[in-house]
Design a protein around this motif. Sequence first.
Motif, short mmCIF file in Angstrom:
data_model
loop_
_atom_site.label_atom_id
_atom_site.label_comp_id
_atom_site.label_asym_id
_atom_site.label_seq_id
_atom_site.Cartn_x
_atom_site.Cartn_y
_atom_site.Cartn_z
N UNK A 14 49.72 -3.16 33.00
CA UNK A 14 50.17 -1.78 32.88
C UNK A 14 50.03 -1.09 34.24
N UNK A 15 51.02 -0.28 34.57
CA UNK A 15 50.95 0.60 35.72
C UNK A 15 51.43 1.98 35.27
N UNK A 30 46.65 4.23 36.34
CA UNK A 30 46.23 2.97 35.71
C UNK A 30 46.97 1.82 36.40
N UNK A 31 46.24 0.76 36.67
CA UNK A 31 46.86 -0.48 37.18
C UNK A 31 45.96 -1.63 36.75
N UNK A 32 46.52 -2.52 35.94
CA UNK A 32 45.75 -3.68 35.51
C UNK A 32 46.05 -4.04 34.07
N UNK A 60 56.00 11.03 35.17
CA UNK A 60 55.00 10.03 34.82
C UNK A 60 55.73 8.75 34.46
N UNK A 61 55.43 7.67 35.16
CA UNK A 61 56.13 6.40 34.93
C UNK A 61 55.14 5.35 34.45
N UNK A 62 55.41 4.81 33.27
CA UNK A 62 54.59 3.77 32.66
C UNK A 62 55.37 2.47 32.63
N UNK A 63 54.82 1.44 33.27
CA UNK A 63 55.43 0.11 33.24
C UNK A 63 54.50 -0.81 32.46
N UNK A 64 55.09 -1.58 31.53
CA UNK A 64 54.31 -2.49 30.69
C UNK A 64 55.16 -3.69 30.33
N UNK A 65 54.71 -4.86 30.74
CA UNK A 65 55.39 -6.12 30.40
C UNK A 65 56.88 -6.08 30.70
N UNK A 66 57.25 -5.58 31.89
CA UNK A 66 58.64 -5.59 32.31
C UNK A 66 59.48 -4.42 31.86
N UNK A 67 58.93 -3.52 31.06
CA UNK A 67 59.66 -2.34 30.61
C UNK A 67 59.05 -1.10 31.26
N UNK A 68 59.91 -0.13 31.57
CA UNK A 68 59.45 1.10 32.21
C UNK A 68 59.94 2.31 31.41
N UNK A 69 59.04 3.26 31.22
CA UNK A 69 59.35 4.50 30.53
C UNK A 69 58.91 5.66 31.42
N UNK A 70 59.77 6.66 31.57
CA UNK A 70 59.44 7.83 32.38
C UNK A 70 59.47 9.08 31.53
N UNK A 71 58.57 10.00 31.84
CA UNK A 71 58.52 11.30 31.17
C UNK A 71 58.31 12.37 32.23
N UNK A 72 58.75 13.57 31.93
CA UNK A 72 58.62 14.69 32.83
C UNK A 72 57.56 15.64 32.32
#
Length: 77
Positions: A14-15, A30-32, A60-72
């Motif tokens: 997760x990042x 978060x990173x790890x 705010x950008x969340x990357x998890x297992x190759x997928x990325x989701x962004x929120x404002x």
Amino acid sequence: STTLEFELPSAGAVELSVYNAAGRRVTELVRGHVEAGRRSVTWRGVDDEGTPVASGVYFFRLSHNGETVSRTGVLLK
């Protein structure tokens, strides 16, 4: 400060980072490896050096297992 909540369907890498309106990374929250389930992270409105950032729009950008989701979000002081 603001609390970011998210739920992971499975464990994995997760990042979670914060970006300003110009697209520059402000800080990494978060990173790890993170286990599955509901999580929350508090951002205190500071950059990587601990310097307070200005009020404004942040992404705010969340990357998890190759997928990325962004929120404002808007930081108000």
